[in-house]
Scaffold this active site. Sequence first.
Site, PDB file in Angstrom:
ATOM      1  N   ASP A 159       0.859  -1.185   0.000  1.00  0.00           N
ATOM      2  CA  ASP A 159       0.000   0.000   0.000  1.00  0.00           C
ATOM      3  C   ASP A 159       0.892   1.231   0.000  1.00  0.00           C
ATOM      4  O   ASP A 159       1.840   1.329   0.805  1.00  0.00           O
ATOM      5  CB  ASP A 159      -0.898   0.024   1.243  1.00  0.00           C
ATOM      6  CG  ASP A 159      -1.988  -1.045   1.178  1.00  0.00           C
ATOM      7  OD1 ASP A 159      -2.068  -1.761   0.161  1.00  0.00           O
ATOM      8  OD2 ASP A 159      -2.752  -1.173   2.152  1.00  0.00           O
ATOM      9  N   ASP A 195     -15.094  -3.449  -0.963  1.00  0.00           N
ATOM     10  CA  ASP A 195     -14.665  -3.196   0.412  1.00  0.00           C
ATOM     11  C   ASP A 195     -15.903  -2.950   1.254  1.00  0.00           C
ATOM     12  O   ASP A 195     -16.707  -2.058   0.949  1.00  0.00           O
ATOM     13  CB  ASP A 195     -13.748  -1.975   0.466  1.00  0.00           C
ATOM     14  CG  ASP A 195     -12.551  -2.118  -0.475  1.00  0.00           C
ATOM     15  OD1 ASP A 195     -12.053  -3.254  -0.613  1.00  0.00           O
ATOM     16  OD2 ASP A 195     -12.132  -1.113  -1.062  1.00  0.00           O
TER      17      ASP A 195
END
Length: 237
Positions: free
Chosen positions: A8, A127
Amino acid sequence: MQIFPAIDLSGGQVVRLYQGDYDQMTVYGQDPCAVAREFLDAGCLHVVDLDGARDGTLANFESIAAIARQGGLFIEVGGGIRTEDRIREYLDLGVSRCILGTVAVKDFAFTARMAEKYGEKIAVGVDARDGYVAINGWKELSPEKGVDFCRRLYDAGVGTIIYTDISRDGAEQGTNLSVYRELAGIAGLRVTASGGISSLDELRELQRIGTHAAILGKALYTGRLDLKAVLEEVGVC
């Protein structure tokens, strides 16, 4: 089952968030390329531009380009990919698959068109927080339940889903196995599990129920999971 170590990115650094909270960010590396090289044995890499997910910019494009230039990895990229031009930019870098997130909720027709045009080079990241789909860098909730959205995406031609339970992400407290068992009931859908995976037992169970792939993040960075041991247990990309 394929294993995707996760990188990330925020501000060009390798970071991890806790439950999607940008205010609870831990930096794990200043050199994304060096971190990517540590994951070469997996053959796969999951990269998220956190800044792009939040504001739609290409803040970490150069870092992703540098990772792609190194070669040796099937790379999937998400975070701020909301136009076909952005998809083409990443594919032209050598990225193997682009992950659509917010745009899949806000422009479902566009997502279906991209899935039809680019096939397996497109995945959708679903998500979920409290069972509902979250968008805009996980800051907002949509009114649709995550599993229902996955069914709708599959019916529209999306073959690969990356499903993250936000409450488990970065917490190292185990993943939401029950939702992956439910998703396994969508025949033909390739599901990637993401968020909180922290033990070999979980990976064995995910593999048993037919989960296509798993993303490993914080558990690799803290040493709770050893990548070599994981690959010996469940295979490589």
